[in-house]
Every structure is written in structure tokens, then in C-alpha cells.
Write an enzyme that holds these catalytic residues in place. Structure first.
Site, PDB file in Angstrom:
ATOM      1  N   GLY A  60      -9.368  13.704 -28.868  1.00  8.65           N
ATOM      2  CA  GLY A  60      -9.739  14.755 -27.937  1.00  8.65           C
ATOM      3  C   GLY A  60      -9.319  16.168 -28.284  1.00  8.65           C
ATOM      4  O   GLY A  60      -9.515  17.083 -27.486  1.00  8.65           O
ATOM      5  N   TRP A  62     -10.560  18.375 -30.377  1.00 13.59           N
ATOM      6  CA  TRP A  62     -11.659  19.343 -30.434  1.00 13.59           C
ATOM      7  C   TRP A  62     -12.116  19.706 -29.024  1.00 13.59           C
ATOM      8  O   TRP A  62     -12.352  20.884 -28.728  1.00 13.59           O
ATOM      9  CB  TRP A  62     -12.823  18.780 -31.257  1.00 13.59           C
ATOM     10  N   ASP A  89     -17.226   8.912 -27.582  1.00 12.74           N
ATOM     11  CA  ASP A  89     -16.586   8.203 -28.692  1.00 12.74           C
ATOM     12  C   ASP A  89     -16.603   6.710 -28.388  1.00 12.74           C
ATOM     13  O   ASP A  89     -16.589   6.302 -27.222  1.00 12.74           O
ATOM     14  CB  ASP A  89     -15.141   8.671 -28.896  1.00 12.74           C
ATOM     15  N   ASP A 134     -17.139  15.075 -35.308  1.00 17.84           N
ATOM     16  CA  ASP A 134     -16.007  14.697 -36.149  1.00 17.84           C
ATOM     17  C   ASP A 134     -16.089  13.200 -36.469  1.00 17.84           C
ATOM     18  O   ASP A 134     -15.110  12.578 -36.843  1.00 17.84           O
ATOM     19  CB  ASP A 134     -14.690  15.028 -35.427  1.00 17.84           C
ATOM     20  N   LYS A 174     -18.382  16.743 -39.771  1.00 21.97           N
ATOM     21  CA  LYS A 174     -17.446  16.403 -40.840  1.00 21.97           C
ATOM     22  C   LYS A 174     -18.167  15.542 -41.864  1.00 21.97           C
ATOM     23  O   LYS A 174     -18.951  14.660 -41.507  1.00 21.97           O
ATOM     24  CB  LYS A 174     -16.249  15.632 -40.278  1.00 21.97           C
TER      25      LYS A 174
END
EC number: 2.1.1.166
Length: 221
Positions: A60, A62, A89, A134, A174
Site C-alpha cells: 500500500g 504507493w 491486489d 507495481d 514496473k
């Protein structure tokens, strides 16, 4: 023995990492917050009033950084943020104020539909300003297999961005240098007018980790 030495070396580096210490001091759940912070400061990605989606959000950090930025807006009132954040997620994530979180696999149709419904609700039209990803696959150590997994995750993020970004919006993902990286860059160039690689200082030098930023859709949906 070699594995033990590797683990001890990683633990030593982690404990002495200035970004780990900074994250602990400033209340971030992971040092990854400073990767996004540096990119944001360079590229001015996060602005008041935006709708932002955080893919692969756990634990968490970000979402925490984005929340802090939107809460600092002069238009933010009564402790609320000026904007909206939707995070997803496959792993659980401890609640963050003003962040709508979905736990589920982004690749599953039902979870994807739930994400789209929430985005539609918070955006008032289904279009978002910024998509952050990410996400990373579980790496096997087999270069060709890992490259295929990374490219697949990048494709999922791009597909979501193509369907939900505003024409002037941005996607930051990413990825990793190595086999398959050039294909991801080419995919970005097909869909975005501006494509830029980013390697923030908080990303460890030894790591092949890098970030790819795409801005302004070539073919808005």
C-alpha cells in the site's frame, strides 16, 4: 551455506537502507513509496482532483503516497482527499483512508468487472487520469518464461489503461531490463505519444527493475 550468506547480505542491506529508514520514519509501509515520489516529482503525474488506479497495490505504499498528495490539495476539506483512489491486489492490504480497495486477481473476469464498476462510480464517467502498476510476476529464474510473464502483466495494464484512461492520461508500470523489455517498450510506443523509461534512485542499483511511463493516448477509447 550460499543461500544463508545471500539472506544475511540482503538483511544487512535492507536494515541499513536509507529508504527503509525513511519509510519507517514517515509512516510508509514500504520503501517503494520513494520510487513513485521521485518519478512524480520529475514528471508531475499526481495532481488535485484526479482519479487514480493502483494495480498491484499491496502493501500500500504507493496508495499512501497518492493519498497524501491528494489530501494536500487546497480543495481537500474535512479530512477528505481531492480526488479518488482505487487500489487492487491479489494479496490483502490493510485499509488506507480514502482508498477503495479490492482484493482479487486482476486477471479474473469477475474481479475485473468489479474494478470497472468502482472506477465508473468514482469517476462519474469511467475515465481515469492515471494508472499505476507495481505488479510483478512470481519469477522462476527461467529467462524466457519470466519475460513472457512480465510481458503479459504489462499487456494487462496497457489494456486497462487503453479502455479507461482520459486522452491526456498516463500509465506507469514496473518492468525489468532483460529479455522481453524491448517488446514492452514497443507496445507502449504503439499506444502512447510519449514514452519514457525511469530508474529512480530508490530502485536498487543491483536490480534490473525499471519503470516505464506512457503519456497521452494515440488512440483514445
Amino acid at each position: 551455506m550460499a543461500k544463508n550468506k545471500f539472506n544475511q547480505s540482503w538483511l544487512h542491506d535492507h536494515i541499513n537502507d536509507p529508504y527503509v529508514k525513511l519509510a519507517q520514519r514517515e509512516g510508509y509501509r514500504a520503501r517503494a513509496a520513494y520510487k513513485l515520489k521521485e518519478i512524480d516529482e520529475q514528471d508531475k503525474l499526481i495532481k488535485p482532483g484526479q482519479v487514480i488506479v493502483d494495480l498491484g497495490a499491496a502493501p500500500g505504499s504507493w496508495s499512501q503516497y497518492v493519498r497524501n498528495k491528494l489530501a494536500a490539495s487546497p480543495r481537500a476539506k474535512d479530512g477528505r482527499i481531492d480526488g479518488a483512489i482505487v487500489a487492487i491486489d491479489i494479496l490483502p492490504m490493510e485499509a488506507i483512508a480514502d482508498v477503495t480497495f479490492i482484493q482479487g486477481d486482476f486477471r479474473e473476469d469477475e474481479v475485473f468487472r468489479q474494478l470497472e464498476e468502482i472506477v465508473l462510480e468514482v469517476s462519474g464517467g469511467g475515465k481515469v487520469d492515471l494508472v499505476l502498476s507495481d505488479m510483478a510476476p512470481n519469477l522462476s529464474g527461467v529467462a524466457s518464461a519470466d519475460a513472457a510473464r512480465m510481458e503479459h502483466i504489462a499487456e494487462l495494464a496497457v489494456e486497462f489503461a487503453m479502455a479507461h484512461l482520459k486522452p491526456e492520461g498516463a500509465l506507469l508500470i514496473k518492468c525489468f531490463h532483460g529479455s522481453g523489455y524491448s517488446q514492452i517498450v514497443e507496445m507502449f510506443k504503439r499506444h502512447f505519444k510519449i514514452v519514457a523509461p525511469r530508474k529512480p534512485k530508490a530502485s536498487r542499483d543491483k536490480s534490473s527493475e525499471t519503470f516505464l511511463l506512457g503519456r497521452q493516448l494515440k488512440h483514445p477509447g
